[in-house]
Design an enzyme around this catalytic site. Structure first.
Site, PDB file in Angstrom:
ATOM      1  CG  ASP A  39      -2.271   0.669   0.970  1.00 44.59           C
ATOM      2  OD1 ASP A  39      -2.279   1.715   0.284  1.00 44.59           O
ATOM      3  OD2 ASP A  39      -3.299   0.166   1.450  1.00 44.59           O
ATOM      4  N   GLY A  62       4.277   1.448  -2.005  1.00 50.98           N
ATOM      5  CA  GLY A  62       4.356   1.719  -3.427  1.00 50.98           C
ATOM      6  C   GLY A  62       3.028   2.186  -3.978  1.00 50.98           C
ATOM      7  CG  PHE A  96      -2.607  -0.051  -6.428  1.00 53.12           C
ATOM      8  CD1 PHE A  96      -3.235   0.965  -7.133  1.00 53.12           C
ATOM      9  CD2 PHE A  96      -3.129  -0.400  -5.180  1.00 53.12           C
ATOM     10  CE1 PHE A  96      -4.331   1.630  -6.631  1.00 53.12           C
ATOM     11  CE2 PHE A  96      -4.249   0.259  -4.663  1.00 53.12           C
ATOM     12  CZ  PHE A  96      -4.847   1.276  -5.394  1.00 53.12           C
ATOM     13  CG  HIS A 139     -15.434  -0.559  -4.122  1.00 53.04           C
ATOM     14  ND1 HIS A 139     -16.417  -0.648  -3.163  1.00 53.04           N
ATOM     15  CD2 HIS A 139     -14.325  -0.150  -3.464  1.00 53.04           C
ATOM     16  CE1 HIS A 139     -15.923  -0.306  -1.992  1.00 53.04           C
ATOM     17  NE2 HIS A 139     -14.668   0.004  -2.146  1.00 53.04           N
TER      18      HIS A 139
END
Length: 356
Positions: free
Chosen positions: A197, A223, A225, A243
């Site tokens: 995360d 990091g 994503f 979502h």
């Protein structure tokens, strides 16, 4: 219930939410504790006026949070105990976050978002939601705790619904404070893990892993994503990540998972799966969450066909969708996908355009 009563009940939902917010901010539940307290005593302890405090407590009793035994004398119900920060199932941060004015401002412009498809939060604050969290560390920490509180039940169900013995290393993409992965690793002692995360998202993860005794079996990697995900896992887990984002960005995230997926590896998406048609008995929570995604972050809830589409566009093939509760209205599903051109796929095509 008449049609009029149904509309009024929905209308008053926001008032009930603010009543819970006041109870949490004043610390009413923890002050009452396991016994009974009189309204005048609580007013003195909270530096509030006795009559308004009595009115608040009676409203909480009407919502099932408290019970009034005699005039002005209250105790906490099992439901109300969840508003105590010390309770193991506490939902206090969830209450604080979902009644936070910053999250509600976007809802004032829901009609504009419906007209344009634009994210109302960005227009109101001049930045995106996660950028706002980075600029407000206290709210970011509260948000992380709220997401942890929202994840606990799903974590307990998921570890039993999915056979994690098939895997050696789980990478929890957007894993926050490690609540989900901590529950899984605790149930599967041979498994190792990585929580991936942002720095802000991982802020409370070390404490979570220490609490579970997992610091030696689980690494923390910071990091983005949207740029990459760490290699080395044979299961890439994403809960309540997909979502948050529109399709194009979801394909980017899933594509990065696909890029490092080893032969036989899997991607596991944990999200609600909307039915193709709303059944009259379907609870409205997921659809309200869908609108929350619209106004605050720009994402959306999806049907199975929607998940299959974004997975195909990322070079993945959905092989199973498992509800994490009985019935068609399960709040979460486990959506398992494999490389579309690898072993275990069902013959689906490889990467395609989103409108393909």
């Amino acid at each position: 219930m008449t049609d009029t009563e149904a509309v009024v009940r929905h209308l008053y939902g926001s008032l009930a939410a603010q009543t819970l917010r006041a109870a949490v901010r004043l610390g009413v539940v923890e002050l009452i504790g396991d016994g009974r307290r009189h309204a005048t005593d609580l007013a003195a302890r909270t530096s509030t006026a006795p009559q308004p405090m009595t009115r608040l407590l009676r409203a909480l009793a009407s919502l099932g949070v408290l019970r009034e035994h005699a005039a002005g004398s209250f105790s906490v119900t099992p439901t109300g105990a969840l508003l105590d920060p010390a309770h193991p199932g506490s939902l206090t941060s969830l209450v604080r976050v979902f009644t936070e004015p910053a999250l509600l401002r976007g809802w004032e412009h829901l009609d504009d978002s419906v007209r344009t498809g634009d994210v109302a939060f960005d227009k109101v604050f001049g930045t995106d939601f996660f950028g706002h969290l980075r600029a407000h560390p206290e709210l970011s920490a509260e948000f992380n705790t709220a997401m942890s509180q929202a994840t606990r039940h799903t974590a307990a169900v998921l570890r039993d619904a999915v056979d994690f013995r098939r895997f050696t290393t789980v990478v929890d993409v957007g894993g926050g404070d490690g609540t989900l992965l901590g529950a899984i690793l605790s149930a599967y002692p041979a498994l190792r893990g990585v929580v991936y995360d942002t720095e802000e998202g991982l802020a409370q993860a070390p404490a979570t892993l220490r609490r579970h005794g997992l610091a030696e079996r689980c690494a923390l990697t910071a990091g983005d994503f949207f740029r990459s995900v760490p290699a080395g896992g044979d299961l890439y887990l994403l809960k309540s990540v997909v979502h948050d984002w529109p399709d194009e960005q979801v394909v980017t995230i899933l594509g990065h998972c696909r890029a490092v997926l080893p032969p036989g590896g899997r991607v596991l998406i944990v999200e609600p799966v909307l039915p193709d048609v709303v059944h009259p008995a379907t609870p409205g929570l997921t659809y309200l969450t869908d609108l929350n995604m619209l106004v605050n972050v720009g994402g959306r809830e999806r049907t199975r066909a929607d998940f299959e589409q974004v997975c195909r566009a990322a070079g993945l093939s959905v092989v199973s969708v498992t509800p994490l509760a009985d019935g068609d209205d399960a709040p979460y599903h486990a959506i398992e996908a494999v490389a579309a051109d690898g072993p275990g796929h069902d013959g689906a095509r490889g990467a395609v355009a989103l409108d393909g």
